[in-house]
Design a protein around this motif. Structure first.
Motif, mmCIF file in Angstrom:
data_model
loop_
_atom_site.group_PDB
_atom_site.id
_atom_site.type_symbol
_atom_site.label_atom_id
_atom_site.label_comp_id
_atom_site.label_asym_id
_atom_site.label_seq_id
_atom_site.Cartn_x
_atom_site.Cartn_y
_atom_site.Cartn_z
ATOM 1 N N HIS A 27 59.668 64.902 87.637
ATOM 2 C CA HIS A 27 58.797 64.049 87.981
ATOM 3 C C HIS A 27 59.074 62.526 87.444
ATOM 4 N N ASP A 28 58.613 61.578 88.041
ATOM 5 C CA ASP A 28 58.935 60.258 87.517
ATOM 6 C C ASP A 28 58.096 59.530 86.316
ATOM 7 N N ARG A 29 57.241 60.373 85.938
ATOM 8 C CA ARG A 29 56.512 60.223 84.656
ATOM 9 C C ARG A 29 56.173 61.335 84.086
ATOM 10 N N MET A 30 55.505 61.236 82.802
ATOM 11 C CA MET A 30 55.205 62.435 81.956
ATOM 12 C C MET A 30 53.927 61.897 81.060
ATOM 13 N N PRO A 31 53.183 62.673 80.429
ATOM 14 C CA PRO A 31 51.983 62.261 79.628
ATOM 15 C C PRO A 31 52.547 61.763 78.244
ATOM 16 N N VAL A 32 52.074 60.933 77.764
ATOM 17 C CA VAL A 32 52.401 60.229 76.459
ATOM 18 C C VAL A 32 51.872 61.458 75.445
ATOM 19 N N ILE A 33 52.800 62.121 74.560
ATOM 20 C CA ILE A 33 52.494 63.269 73.759
ATOM 21 C C ILE A 33 52.825 62.471 72.295
ATOM 22 N N LEU A 34 51.757 62.546 71.456
ATOM 23 C CA LEU A 34 51.957 62.023 69.936
ATOM 24 C C LEU A 34 52.208 63.241 68.825
ATOM 25 N N SER A 35 52.996 62.840 67.864
ATOM 26 C CA SER A 35 53.285 63.796 66.939
ATOM 27 C C SER A 35 51.918 63.640 66.051
ATOM 28 N N LYS A 36 51.774 64.549 65.021
ATOM 29 C CA LYS A 36 50.763 64.535 63.953
ATOM 30 C C LYS A 36 50.640 63.146 63.465
ATOM 31 N N ASP A 37 51.722 62.566 62.952
ATOM 32 C CA ASP A 37 51.702 61.373 62.378
ATOM 33 C C ASP A 37 51.244 60.293 63.144
ATOM 34 N N GLU A 39 49.066 60.506 65.621
ATOM 35 C CA GLU A 39 47.843 60.793 65.743
ATOM 36 C C GLU A 39 47.011 59.779 64.998
ATOM 37 N N GLU A 40 47.264 59.943 63.595
ATOM 38 C CA GLU A 40 46.731 59.349 62.699
ATOM 39 C C GLU A 40 46.797 57.806 63.130
ATOM 40 N N THR A 41 47.701 57.073 63.502
ATOM 41 C CA THR A 41 48.004 55.773 63.764
ATOM 42 C C THR A 41 47.312 55.422 64.943
ATOM 43 N N TRP A 42 47.288 56.449 65.966
ATOM 44 C CA TRP A 42 46.641 55.833 67.304
ATOM 45 C C TRP A 42 45.002 56.137 66.990
ATOM 46 N N LEU A 43 44.467 56.859 66.046
ATOM 47 C CA LEU A 43 43.047 56.829 65.926
ATOM 48 C C LEU A 43 42.544 55.903 64.815
ATOM 49 N N ASP A 44 43.489 55.266 63.996
ATOM 50 C CA ASP A 44 43.161 54.280 63.300
ATOM 51 C C ASP A 44 42.529 52.972 63.662
ATOM 52 N N PRO A 45 41.329 52.716 63.508
ATOM 53 C CA PRO A 45 40.548 51.472 64.152
ATOM 54 C C PRO A 45 41.430 50.071 63.752
ATOM 55 N N GLN A 53 51.550 50.119 70.931
ATOM 56 C CA GLN A 53 52.217 50.225 72.070
ATOM 57 C C GLN A 53 53.498 50.873 71.675
ATOM 58 N N LYS A 54 54.225 50.931 70.615
ATOM 59 C CA LYS A 54 55.218 51.749 70.255
ATOM 60 C C LYS A 54 55.279 53.148 70.555
ATOM 61 N N LEU A 55 53.922 53.632 70.328
ATOM 62 C CA LEU A 55 53.683 55.083 70.735
ATOM 63 C C LEU A 55 53.795 55.552 71.687
ATOM 64 N N LEU A 56 53.641 54.742 73.016
ATOM 65 C CA LEU A 56 53.525 55.070 74.233
ATOM 66 C C LEU A 56 54.865 55.375 74.718
ATOM 67 N N ASP A 57 55.685 56.007 74.286
ATOM 68 C CA ASP A 57 57.100 56.367 74.619
ATOM 69 C C ASP A 57 57.028 57.986 75.111
ATOM 70 N N ALA A 58 58.227 58.303 75.431
ATOM 71 C CA ALA A 58 58.409 59.659 76.028
ATOM 72 C C ALA A 58 58.649 60.625 74.919
ATOM 73 N N TYR A 59 58.122 61.647 74.702
ATOM 74 C CA TYR A 59 58.240 62.542 73.727
ATOM 75 C C TYR A 59 59.726 63.309 73.706
ATOM 76 N N PRO A 60 60.233 63.508 72.457
ATOM 77 C CA PRO A 60 61.670 63.742 72.496
ATOM 78 C C PRO A 60 61.978 65.129 73.401
ATOM 79 N N GLU A 61 62.943 65.121 74.134
ATOM 80 C CA GLU A 61 63.280 66.266 74.655
ATOM 81 C C GLU A 61 63.855 67.469 73.911
ATOM 82 N N LYS A 62 64.203 67.137 72.652
ATOM 83 C CA LYS A 62 64.764 68.214 71.945
ATOM 84 C C LYS A 62 63.453 69.011 71.164
ATOM 85 N N GLU A 63 62.332 68.222 71.478
ATOM 86 C CA GLU A 63 60.915 69.205 70.777
ATOM 87 C C GLU A 63 60.258 69.823 71.824
ATOM 88 N N MET A 64 60.881 69.907 73.063
ATOM 89 C CA MET A 64 60.326 70.628 74.112
ATOM 90 C C MET A 64 60.984 71.682 74.729
#
Length: 90
Positions: A27-37, A39-45, A53-64
């Motif tokens: 596919h030409d896109r994938m869902p953004v997948i966050l690491s545990k660390d 997630e904490e940043t994403w949920l920090d108001p 913005q830097k978190l919206l990258d592709a999840y590492p292939e080696k982790e899948m």
């Protein structure tokens, strides 16, 4: 403002990004997948927009891992753990 007696509706959004090399085959896109660390940043108001913005990258292939699954996944009525089990090679 919510009116009296109105229920708050919970919603969500699925954010997509460019695929990593493994998923680009499918596919030409994938869902953004966050690491545990992440997630904490994403949920920090108080998180900075540029940091988020830097978190919206592709999840590492080696982790899948990728493997073939049954065509049962093609029908929503088939809601079962069997859907994600690997298909045995013939």
């Amino acid at each position: 403002m919510w009116g009296e007696g109105e229920a708050l509706k919970k919603t969500y959004s699925l954010i997509t990004t460019e695929p990593n090399p493994m998923l680009a085959k499918y596919h030409d896109r994938m869902p953004v997948i966050l690491s545990k660390d992440e997630e904490e940043t994403w949920l920090d108001p108080k998180a900075d927009a540029k940091a988020l913005q830097k978190l919206l990258d592709a999840y590492p292939e080696k982790e899948m891992e990728a493997y073939e699954v049954s065509t049962l996944v093609n029908k929503p009525i088939n809601d079962s753990p069997e859907n994600i089990k690997p298909v045995k090679a013939a």
